[in-house]
Design a protein around this motif. Sequence first.
Motif, PDB file in Angstrom:
ATOM      1  N   GLU A 121       0.832  -1.212   0.000  1.00 17.38           N
ATOM      2  CA  GLU A 121       0.000   0.000   0.000  1.00 17.38           C
ATOM      3  C   GLU A 121       0.863   1.258   0.000  1.00 17.38           C
ATOM      4  OE1 GLU A 121      -2.919  -0.108   3.176  1.00 17.38           O
ATOM      5  OE2 GLU A 121      -3.225   2.064   3.062  1.00 17.38           O
ATOM      6  N   TRP A 122       1.977   1.188   0.719  1.00 19.07           N
ATOM      7  CA  TRP A 122       2.836   2.364   0.857  1.00 19.07           C
ATOM      8  C   TRP A 122       4.014   2.354  -0.144  1.00 19.07           C
ATOM      9  CZ3 TRP A 122       3.322   3.188   6.921  1.00 19.07           C
ATOM     10  CH2 TRP A 122       2.085   3.687   7.393  1.00 19.07           C
ATOM     11  N   GLU A 123       3.931   1.442  -1.093  1.00 21.53           N
ATOM     12  CA  GLU A 123       4.947   1.342  -2.150  1.00 21.53           C
ATOM     13  C   GLU A 123       6.363   1.143  -1.616  1.00 21.53           C
ATOM     14  OE1 GLU A 123       3.813   4.951  -4.025  1.00 21.53           O
ATOM     15  OE2 GLU A 123       2.589   3.939  -5.507  1.00 21.53           O
ATOM     16  N   VAL A 124       6.468   0.305  -0.623  1.00 21.01           N
ATOM     17  CA  VAL A 124       7.785  -0.089  -0.110  1.00 21.01           C
ATOM     18  C   VAL A 124       8.135  -1.408  -0.790  1.00 21.01           C
ATOM     19  CG1 VAL A 124       9.032  -0.909   1.947  1.00 21.01           C
ATOM     20  CG2 VAL A 124       7.511   1.073   2.106  1.00 21.01           C
ATOM     21  N   LYS A 125       9.317  -1.483  -1.372  1.00 24.96           N
ATOM     22  CA  LYS A 125       9.702  -2.690  -2.113  1.00 24.96           C
ATOM     23  C   LYS A 125       9.785  -3.901  -1.176  1.00 24.96           C
ATOM     24  CE  LYS A 125      12.860  -2.611  -5.626  1.00 24.96           C
ATOM     25  NZ  LYS A 125      14.230  -2.158  -5.932  1.00 24.96           N
ATOM     26  N   THR A 126       9.259  -5.024  -1.657  1.00 29.31           N
ATOM     27  CA  THR A 126       9.260  -6.220  -0.803  1.00 29.31           C
ATOM     28  C   THR A 126      10.039  -7.382  -1.429  1.00 29.31           C
ATOM     29  OG1 THR A 126       7.163  -6.900  -1.791  1.00 29.31           O
ATOM     30  CG2 THR A 126       7.031  -5.717   0.293  1.00 29.31           C
ATOM     31  N   GLU A 127      10.108  -7.371  -2.731  1.00 25.85           N
ATOM     32  CA  GLU A 127      10.684  -8.530  -3.425  1.00 25.85           C
ATOM     33  C   GLU A 127      12.136  -8.772  -3.039  1.00 25.85           C
ATOM     34  OE1 GLU A 127       8.870  -8.669  -7.561  1.00 25.85           O
ATOM     35  OE2 GLU A 127      10.927  -9.446  -7.813  1.00 25.85           O
ATOM     36  N   GLY A 128      12.399 -10.014  -2.645  1.00 29.89           N
ATOM     37  CA  GLY A 128      13.770 -10.421  -2.351  1.00 29.89           C
ATOM     38  C   GLY A 128      14.355  -9.770  -1.107  1.00 29.89           C
ATOM     39  N   ARG A 129      13.510  -9.139  -0.301  1.00 33.44           N
ATOM     40  CA  ARG A 129      14.061  -8.444   0.880  1.00 33.44           C
ATOM     41  C   ARG A 129      13.737  -9.208   2.159  1.00 33.44           C
ATOM     42  NH1 ARG A 129      12.448  -2.301   1.207  1.00 33.44           N
ATOM     43  NH2 ARG A 129      14.278  -2.179   2.564  1.00 33.44           N
ATOM     44  N   ASP A 130      14.597  -9.066   3.141  1.00 33.28           N
ATOM     45  CA  ASP A 130      14.346  -9.657   4.457  1.00 33.28           C
ATOM     46  C   ASP A 130      13.144  -8.939   5.096  1.00 33.28           C
ATOM     47  OD1 ASP A 130      15.828 -11.323   6.764  1.00 33.28           O
ATOM     48  OD2 ASP A 130      14.853  -9.540   7.609  1.00 33.28           O
ATOM     49  N   ILE A 131      12.292  -9.724   5.751  1.00 34.99           N
ATOM     50  CA  ILE A 131      11.059  -9.160   6.311  1.00 34.99           C
ATOM     51  C   ILE A 131      11.364  -8.012   7.300  1.00 34.99           C
ATOM     52  CG2 ILE A 131      10.773 -10.817   8.243  1.00 34.99           C
ATOM     53  CD1 ILE A 131       7.911  -9.801   5.952  1.00 34.99           C
ATOM     54  N   TYR A 132      12.489  -8.131   7.989  1.00 31.73           N
ATOM     55  CA  TYR A 132      12.838  -7.077   8.964  1.00 31.73           C
ATOM     56  C   TYR A 132      13.305  -5.792   8.277  1.00 31.73           C
ATOM     57  CZ  TYR A 132      11.618  -9.985  12.802  1.00 31.73           C
ATOM     58  OH  TYR A 132      10.877 -10.717  13.682  1.00 31.73           O
ATOM     59  N   ASP A 133      13.957  -5.933   7.116  1.00 33.09           N
ATOM     60  CA  ASP A 133      14.330  -4.727   6.359  1.00 33.09           C
ATOM     61  C   ASP A 133      13.069  -4.015   5.884  1.00 33.09           C
ATOM     62  OD1 ASP A 133      16.975  -5.228   6.683  1.00 33.09           O
ATOM     63  OD2 ASP A 133      17.224  -6.280   4.767  1.00 33.09           O
ATOM     64  N   ILE A 134      12.098  -4.836   5.449  1.00 33.13           N
ATOM     65  CA  ILE A 134      10.822  -4.243   5.005  1.00 33.13           C
ATOM     66  C   ILE A 134      10.149  -3.525   6.186  1.00 33.13           C
ATOM     67  CG2 ILE A 134       8.521  -4.769   4.072  1.00 33.13           C
ATOM     68  CD1 ILE A 134       9.838  -7.286   2.749  1.00 33.13           C
ATOM     69  N   ALA A 135      10.132  -4.214   7.330  1.00 36.40           N
ATOM     70  CA  ALA A 135       9.494  -3.641   8.524  1.00 36.40           C
ATOM     71  C   ALA A 135      10.130  -2.301   8.890  1.00 36.40           C
ATOM     72  CB  ALA A 135       9.591  -4.605   9.699  1.00 36.40           C
ATOM     73  N   HIS A 136      11.449  -2.261   8.831  1.00 36.51           N
ATOM     74  CA  HIS A 136      12.131  -1.030   9.235  1.00 36.51           C
ATOM     75  C   HIS A 136      11.817   0.115   8.272  1.00 36.51           C
ATOM     76  CE1 HIS A 136      15.115  -3.885  11.418  1.00 36.51           C
ATOM     77  NE2 HIS A 136      13.971  -3.735  12.070  1.00 36.51           N
ATOM     78  N   GLU A 137      11.724  -0.229   7.000  1.00 34.15           N
ATOM     79  CA  GLU A 137      11.412   0.842   6.041  1.00 34.15           C
ATOM     80  C   GLU A 137       9.953   1.302   6.183  1.00 34.15           C
ATOM     81  OE1 GLU A 137      12.738   0.281   1.968  1.00 34.15           O
ATOM     82  OE2 GLU A 137      11.498   1.987   1.335  1.00 34.15           O
ATOM     83  N   VAL A 138       9.058   0.338   6.395  1.00 34.79           N
ATOM     84  CA  VAL A 138       7.646   0.720   6.598  1.00 34.79           C
ATOM     85  C   VAL A 138       7.524   1.610   7.845  1.00 34.79           C
ATOM     86  CG1 VAL A 138       5.346  -0.180   7.214  1.00 34.79           C
ATOM     87  CG2 VAL A 138       6.637  -1.255   5.365  1.00 34.79           C
ATOM     88  N   ALA A 139       8.270   1.257   8.897  1.00 29.17           N
ATOM     89  CA  ALA A 139       8.244   2.070  10.123  1.00 29.17           C
ATOM     90  C   ALA A 139       8.737   3.480   9.842  1.00 29.17           C
ATOM     91  CB  ALA A 139       9.097   1.406  11.202  1.00 29.17           C
ATOM     92  N   GLU A 140       9.750   3.580   8.985  1.00 28.19           N
ATOM     93  CA  GLU A 140      10.292   4.897   8.650  1.00 28.19           C
ATOM     94  C   GLU A 140       9.254   5.731   7.889  1.00 28.19           C
ATOM     95  OE1 GLU A 140      14.468   4.221   7.717  1.00 28.19           O
ATOM     96  OE2 GLU A 140      14.337   6.119   6.609  1.00 28.19           O
ATOM     97  N   VAL A 141       8.561   5.060   6.964  1.00 31.11           N
ATOM     98  CA  VAL A 141       7.502   5.766   6.222  1.00 31.11           C
ATOM     99  C   VAL A 141       6.434   6.240   7.218  1.00 31.11           C
ATOM    100  CG1 VAL A 141       5.719   5.562   4.442  1.00 31.11           C
ATOM    101  CG2 VAL A 141       7.923   4.418   4.115  1.00 31.11           C
ATOM    102  N   ALA A 142       6.095   5.357   8.164  1.00 33.84           N
ATOM    103  CA  ALA A 142       5.087   5.707   9.180  1.00 33.84           C
ATOM    104  C   ALA A 142       5.547   6.927   9.973  1.00 33.84           C
ATOM    105  CB  ALA A 142       4.853   4.523  10.112  1.00 33.84           C
TER     106      ALA A 142
END
Length: 633
Positions: A128-149
Amino acid sequence: MSEEKMISLDSIDDQLIKKAEAEGVETMWDRKKAMKTPCGFGEQGVCCRICAMGPCRVSPVEGKGAQRGICGATADTIVARNFARMVAAGTSAHSDHARDIAHVMHMASRDGAYNIKDEKKLLALAEEWEVKTEGRDIYDIAHEVAEVALNEFGKPFGTLRFPKRAPAPRQKIWEELDIVPRAIDREIATVMHSTSIGCTADAESMLRIAMRTSLSNGWGGSMMGTELSDIVFGTPTPRMTEANLGVLEENQVNILLHGHDPSLSEAVVLAANDPEIIKLAEEVGAEGINLAGMCCTGNEVTMRHGVKIAGTFYQQELAVLTGVIEAVIVDVQCIFPSLTPVTSCYHTKFITTSPKAKVEGATHIEFHEVTALESAKAIVREAVLNYGNRKKEKIFIPESKTQAITGYSVEAVVKQLDRVVNSHIDPQGTVKPLADVLKAGVLRGAAGIVGCNNPKTRHEYSHIEIMKKLIANDVIVVTTGCAAQAAAKAGLLSKDAVKLAGKGLQAVCELVDIPPVIHLGSCVDNTRILKIVSAVADLMGVDNCDLPVVGVAPEWMSEKAVGIGLYVVSSGIDVFLGVTPPVTGSKHFTDILTNKIEDMTGAKFFVNTNPHELTDMMLARIEEKRTKLEQKL
Ligand code: SF4
Ligand code: FE2
C-alpha cells in the motif's frame, strides 16, 4: 440502597466504595462530592485562558453580561477554540502512542523482544505504501515501513496516506472541504496556532481546522497505532477471557496493567512468563503471577493473549482497595494521580514507567524498549517481591467475574463472516455477508459503542442499557475501550447474550458464531470500525453516511473522546453523546455540531443524557438512513 441510587451498575463497586469509607481511603466519588457544582462557565466552554490579558469569562447568554473577552473574542470564538484544543490534545495522545509503536517496529528484530508477528499484514501495508518487498528480508521491510510511518508525522509536503482507504465519495467531500489531513504533527500544531490569541475568530473555520486535525488521528495516528501494533504484536483473534475484579487471585502475585501502549504490556506478559521470574514468585510463596488488565492496555493484552480484564478505567482505585494488588504498572493516559495516596493505604506499589507520565509519589522505573525484556523483568520483580507485604486484614476480593470473548480484529470479523459465504458464488474474505444482512434488513443497523466512564453518570448504566436496547432491536454492536470492558463485565461479550438480541440479530449471531456485542479492542482500535464501515460502503457503492450505522459515546470524559467523535462525524458517521460537551455557551457552535455539520459531512452529533432517549434517537436515525439507502440502491 435502592438500585437507582447505586453509584455503579456493578454492585461490587458500591461494596468497594463502602470498604474505602470504612478504611478512610479517599476515592473519586469523595472528590466529586467535594467539588460541588461544576463551574458553569467551564461547563459551557466560555472560559478563555489563552492569553494573560484574561482569563476572560464571557456570558453564555446573548445580550446579558460580558459578551466579549478583552480582545473581543465572542462566546462563539471561545467555545470553538476550546473545542479545537480538546481535539488537538486527543489527537496528540493517540498519535504519540502510534509514534512509539512505529519506533518499536523500527527496532524489531528476529532475536529481540519485539518481532514481526503478522508478516502478511506487513507485506500488505508495504505494498500500500509502495515499499519494495521482493527479495528483501522481512525485517528490512518492517524497518522501512516504520520509517515511512514516522514520516507521516512531520512530512513537509502532501497529505496522509491512510485517508486514501476511505470510500471515494468520502475522499471527495474531504477535498471539497479542504480538510484532507497533511502531516499529523502539523495538524496538531495548526490547531494550537490558530487557537492562539489573535488568530481564528470564526467558529465554522475553527471547526474545519479541528476536523482536519481529527482526521489526522482517525485516518492517521490511531489507524497507524492499530496497524503497526497488529504487525508487531499480532493481529487479534477471538479468545475467551474473564472480566471484573473477581479475576484477582488470593494466592498469586497480582499485577494490574493499566494505561495504553502495548509495547510495555507485551514486554510485561513476556517477563511474567520468564522462568527466572516464575521461580522468584515461588520463592516468595506465591502460586503464580496473575496479570490483570485495565483500560486500553487491558484491551490490548486481552485481545492478543487472553489476559483477564480487571475492569474499566473508573475501577482503578477500587482494584487497589481489594488489598491483593502487588503492583499497578502504568504507562500513559487515563492514570489517576490519586493512585499515589490510594496505594499508600495498602501494600501496593504504584509503578510509573514512561517519562511522559511520571506521577509524584509513585515508584518510577523507566521502561526502555531497547532492552524491553530486561526492563520489564525489573518492573515485574518489584511486584513479586512485594507479595509478602500484604495486609491480611484488608483483603477483600469480590466474587464477581464474567466470561467474555474478546479479540475481533477486522480480519477476525471477516473470517467469521466467511462461514456464511457460498464460495462458489461469493468471493471469500469480504464483508459481503454483513452488507447483505444490513441491506436485507435482517440487521437494522450497526453501532460502535466506545469511550470512557464519567462520574456524571451512573457507572456503566448507560453503556449497558444502550447496548441491550440496540441488540434487542436487531442492531449489532461493536465496542472498544472501557465501553467494551463494561460489556464484558455485564456478560454481553458472550454467546449467551444472544438470547437478549432480536430475532434477526439472533439468526446472524448463530450463523456466524459471534456474540451480539463484539469486542474490537482499545480506543485507537476505533479505526477498525472505520475500516469495516468503509468496506461495507465500498461494497454497496455508497458513502459511509449512507449506511444505517451510528457511533455512540455514552459515558465519555476525555479529550481523546472529543477527537474521536469529530473524526467519526467527519467520516460520515453520526455520533451520539451521553455526556454534554462543553460547547453549550455558544448557540452558533452548538448548532453547527448538532445540525449544520450534516450539510458538510452527512453526519452530525446528537446529545442526550438519558440513555433510553438517546437510544430511541439512534433507532430513529438508523431507520431514516435505511429509507434513504433503499432509495439510493
Ligand atoms: Fe480574554 Fe481574548 Fe485573552 Fe481569551 S484571548 S483570555 S478572550 S483576551
Ligand atoms: Fe483508552
